[in-house]
Design an enzyme around this catalytic site. Structure first.
Site, PDB file in Angstrom:
ATOM      1  N   ARG A 187      42.282  26.426  82.152  1.00 31.64           N
ATOM      2  CA  ARG A 187      41.242  25.578  82.721  1.00 31.64           C
ATOM      3  C   ARG A 187      39.832  26.143  82.707  1.00 31.64           C
ATOM      4  O   ARG A 187      38.890  25.418  83.004  1.00 31.64           O
ATOM      5  CB  ARG A 187      41.649  25.155  84.144  1.00 31.64           C
ATOM      6  N   ARG A 195      45.782  34.280  81.137  1.00 29.96           N
ATOM      7  CA  ARG A 195      45.328  32.909  81.404  1.00 29.96           C
ATOM      8  C   ARG A 195      44.068  32.527  80.620  1.00 29.96           C
ATOM      9  O   ARG A 195      43.278  31.702  81.085  1.00 29.96           O
ATOM     10  CB  ARG A 195      45.087  32.684  82.909  1.00 29.96           C
ATOM     11  N   TYR A 248      60.834  31.872  92.393  1.00 34.52           N
ATOM     12  CA  TYR A 248      60.566  30.434  92.288  1.00 34.52           C
ATOM     13  C   TYR A 248      61.841  29.606  92.413  1.00 34.52           C
ATOM     14  O   TYR A 248      61.860  28.542  93.016  1.00 34.52           O
ATOM     15  CB  TYR A 248      59.863  30.121  90.961  1.00 34.52           C
ATOM     16  N   ARG A 288      43.978  18.344  78.093  1.00 35.79           N
ATOM     17  CA  ARG A 288      44.822  18.105  79.261  1.00 35.79           C
ATOM     18  C   ARG A 288      44.627  16.692  79.840  1.00 35.79           C
ATOM     19  O   ARG A 288      45.585  16.043  80.237  1.00 35.79           O
ATOM     20  CB  ARG A 288      44.401  19.150  80.269  1.00 35.79           C
ATOM     21  N   ASP A 347      54.811  28.539  79.949  1.00 35.33           N
ATOM     22  CA  ASP A 347      54.862  28.976  81.348  1.00 35.33           C
ATOM     23  C   ASP A 347      56.131  29.785  81.564  1.00 35.33           C
ATOM     24  O   ASP A 347      57.117  29.594  80.844  1.00 35.33           O
ATOM     25  CB  ASP A 347      54.846  27.768  82.296  1.00 35.33           C
TER      26      ASP A 347
HETATM   27  O1  1CP Z   1      46.542  31.916  78.437  1.00 36.88           O
HETATM   28  C1  1CP Z   1      47.534  31.890  79.166  1.00 36.88           C
HETATM   29  O2  1CP Z   1      47.910  32.887  79.803  1.00 36.88           O
HETATM   30  C2  1CP Z   1      48.252  30.579  79.269  1.00 36.88           C
HETATM   31  C3  1CP Z   1      49.726  30.613  79.302  1.00 36.88           C
HETATM   32  C4  1CP Z   1      50.357  30.789  80.697  1.00 36.88           C
HETATM   33  C5  1CP Z   1      51.027  31.925  81.162  1.00 36.88           C
HETATM   34  C6  1CP Z   1      51.131  33.278  80.482  1.00 36.88           C
HETATM   35  C7  1CP Z   1      50.456  29.787  81.691  1.00 36.88           C
HETATM   36  C8  1CP Z   1      49.897  28.429  81.634  1.00 36.88           C
HETATM   37  N1  1CP Z   1      51.241  30.279  82.707  1.00 36.88           N
HETATM   38  C9  1CP Z   1      51.583  31.582  82.414  1.00 36.88           C
HETATM   39  C10 1CP Z   1      52.449  32.483  83.186  1.00 36.88           C
HETATM   40  C11 1CP Z   1      52.740  32.179  84.611  1.00 36.88           C
HETATM   41  N2  1CP Z   1      53.029  30.970  85.195  1.00 36.88           N
HETATM   42  C12 1CP Z   1      52.874  33.166  85.609  1.00 36.88           C
HETATM   43  C13 1CP Z   1      52.763  34.646  85.349  1.00 36.88           C
HETATM   44  C14 1CP Z   1      51.351  35.100  85.270  1.00 36.88           C
HETATM   45  C15 1CP Z   1      50.582  35.126  86.554  1.00 36.88           C
HETATM   46  O3  1CP Z   1      51.002  35.887  87.452  1.00 36.88           O
HETATM   47  O4  1CP Z   1      49.581  34.422  86.631  1.00 36.88           O
HETATM   48  C16 1CP Z   1      53.193  32.531  86.816  1.00 36.88           C
HETATM   49  C17 1CP Z   1      53.413  33.175  88.172  1.00 36.88           C
HETATM   50  C18 1CP Z   1      53.290  31.132  86.537  1.00 36.88           C
HETATM   51  C19 1CP Z   1      53.662  30.061  87.493  1.00 36.88           C
HETATM   52  C20 1CP Z   1      52.623  29.005  87.580  1.00 36.88           C
HETATM   53  N3  1CP Z   1      52.364  28.099  86.577  1.00 36.88           N
HETATM   54  C21 1CP Z   1      51.702  28.779  88.615  1.00 36.88           C
HETATM   55  C22 1CP Z   1      51.560  29.626  89.871  1.00 36.88           C
HETATM   56  C23 1CP Z   1      52.200  29.004  91.048  1.00 36.88           C
HETATM   57  C24 1CP Z   1      52.066  29.889  92.278  1.00 36.88           C
HETATM   58  O5  1CP Z   1      53.049  30.515  92.644  1.00 36.88           O
HETATM   59  O6  1CP Z   1      50.966  29.923  92.849  1.00 36.88           O
HETATM   60  C25 1CP Z   1      50.903  27.686  88.246  1.00 36.88           C
HETATM   61  C26 1CP Z   1      49.817  27.019  89.046  1.00 36.88           C
HETATM   62  C27 1CP Z   1      51.324  27.298  86.946  1.00 36.88           C
HETATM   63  C28 1CP Z   1      50.738  26.227  86.095  1.00 36.88           C
HETATM   64  C29 1CP Z   1      50.020  26.700  84.903  1.00 36.88           C
HETATM   65  N4  1CP Z   1      50.580  27.480  83.892  1.00 36.88           N
HETATM   66  C30 1CP Z   1      49.658  27.699  82.907  1.00 36.88           C
HETATM   67  C31 1CP Z   1      48.442  27.027  83.289  1.00 36.88           C
HETATM   68  C32 1CP Z   1      47.184  26.981  82.484  1.00 36.88           C
HETATM   69  C33 1CP Z   1      48.683  26.415  84.555  1.00 36.88           C
HETATM   70  C34 1CP Z   1      47.693  25.577  85.366  1.00 36.88           C
HETATM   71  C35 1CP Z   1      48.016  24.132  85.306  1.00 36.88           C
HETATM   72  C36 1CP Z   1      47.206  23.296  84.337  1.00 36.88           C
HETATM   73  O7  1CP Z   1      46.364  23.746  83.560  1.00 36.88           O
HETATM   74  O8  1CP Z   1      47.440  22.116  84.353  1.00 36.88           O
END
Ligand code: 1CP
Length: 345
Positions: A30, A26, A153, A39, A76
């Site tokens: 943010r 991540r 999911y 964003r 994602d």
């Molecule tokens: O630098 C990076 O890692 C950015 C790329 C990235 C990756 C590798 C994002 C962007 N998401 C992910 C993988 C991801 N997405 C996982 C696996 C990693 C982990 O366990 O954290 C998972 C479970 C998700 C699902 C997801 N996407 C969630 C979690 C939901 C939950 O179950 O609580 C959320 C909130 C997102 C949105 C998301 N994806 C990525 C970002 C930066 C965000 C936040 C939203 C935003 O910035 O607007």
């Protein structure tokens, strides 16, 4: 490809390196004001993910701003269900929501094994652009969710602490769960191969919800599908990060992957003993440690580096960095890794 900095690839292959490479799960997100600025101009998260020029821009931010040794493509794990015909919405405060959940045989039958050229071209396009822009500075990591985590999911329809609806399918309709897992696996293999073709130099499989399963269920419903993925990817090193799967470390050691990701609950010496000497380990500082004072971050990071030792380690956090982390504290973590000299005795 000739890299100016290929420390992470050499560490993943198990070769000796001058210092330990470092990146953060991540890292593009943010924590960076520069990310939030991009964003804010957009309609939402999906516009960023689906516009290759923008995904490329935010993927690159951590190299310039934080000095990491690799980038991870901004995308994602949920793009895979979407490509299979199960679309998601990203709600600002709530996170992902699937309007049409997958619960019945008819739901599973309706899903397609996606063709990455047709349904995920925005990701491979973003990878190509980013690799071109990087121009060999550092390698690019591609990724996908593990089939079990995606099943969570798709069946639950949203994030959850327990994923009890997902687990209910495993207990009540195991054959249906296996059909769904196989479709996700087939899509994921084609997708990861397309990422490698587009220029991803290594790959990570995120099994973020591994820890909700019993060891027995993990053996039946997750590991065999991760194994298929690892067996299919032969050209680049693969990292398997199964959060909470402390009970499966020995079995993960038998997977045909190069690197095992550790979360912060996993003891480093115990993990090395369970995994054996061959594989590279990645991790595993508690992301909350970055809330501490810089001096505390330095000491804890140095302790972690000593515990992993000089070789076969890729420094990272034990899970993604939290959005409210001070970027200056992140820099302290990264700089500490980059300046640390191992005592090779
Ligand atoms: O630098 C990076 O890692 C950015 C790329 C990235 C990756 C590798 C994002 C962007 N998401 C992910 C993988 C991801 N997405 C996982 C696996 C990693 C982990 O366990 O954290 C998972 C479970 C998700 C699902 C997801 N996407 C969630 C979690 C939901 C939950 O179950 O609580 C959320 C909130 C997102 C949105 C998301 N994806 C990525 C970002 C930066 C965000 C936040 C939203 C935003 O910035 O607007």
């Amino acid at each position: 490809m000739n890299y100016q900095n290929d420390l992470i690839l050499r560490a993943a292959r198990g070769e000796k390196t001058e210092r330990t490479p470092v990146w953060m799960m991540r890292q593009a997100g943010r924590i960076l004001p520069e990310y939030r600025a991009v964003r804010e101009r957009l309609s939402g998260f999906k516009e960023l993910v689906e516009t290759p020029e923008l995904a490329c821009e935010v993927t690159l931010q951590p190299v310039d701003l934080l000095g990491v040794d690799a980038v991870i493509i901004f995308s994602d794990i949920l793009v895979v269900p979407e490509a299979m015909g199960c679309t998601y919405l990203m709600e600002e405060k709530r996170g992902p929501v699937f309007p049409n959940v997958i619960r019945t045989q008819a739901d599973v039958d309706q899903l397609r094994v996606a063709d990455p050229q047709e349904h995920l071209a925005y990701v491979t396009e973003a990878i190509k652009l980013t690799v071109r822009e990087l121009n060999g500075r550092v390698p690019l990591i591609g990724f996908a969710g593990a089939p079990f985590t995606l099943l969570c999911y798709m069946t639950e329809g949203r994030g959850s602490k327990t994923f009890s609806i997902a687990k209910k399918m495993l207990y009540t309709e195991p054959a249906l769960a296996h059909q769904l897992l196989q479709k996700i696996t087939d899509t994921t293999i084609a997708y990861l191969k397309a990422q490698v073709q587009a220029g991803a130099a290594m790959l990570q499989v995120f099994d973020s919800w591994a820890g909700i399963l019993s060891p027995e269920q993990y053996r039946v419903f997750s590991l065999p599908y991760i194994r298929q993925i690892c067996e299919a990817i032969t050209d680049v090193p693969v990292t398997v990060f199964a959060k909470g799967a402390f009970f499966a470390r020995q079995e993960m050691a038998a997977l045909p992957c190069r690197t095992i990701g550790l979360d912060w609950n996993m003891d480093i010496a115990e993990s090395r003993a369970l995994v054996g000497p061959d594989k590279t380990l990645q991790g595993n500082l508690d992301p909350c440690l970055l809330y501490a004072e810089p001096a505390t971050i330095r000491t804890a990071t140095q302790e972690m580096l000593r515990a992993f030792g000089p070789d076969k380690h890729i420094a990272n956090l034990g899970h993604g960095v939290y959005p409210d982390t001070n970027p200056n504290h992140v820099k302290v973590f990264i700089e500490t890794v980059k300046t640390f000299q191992h005592d090779r005795g």
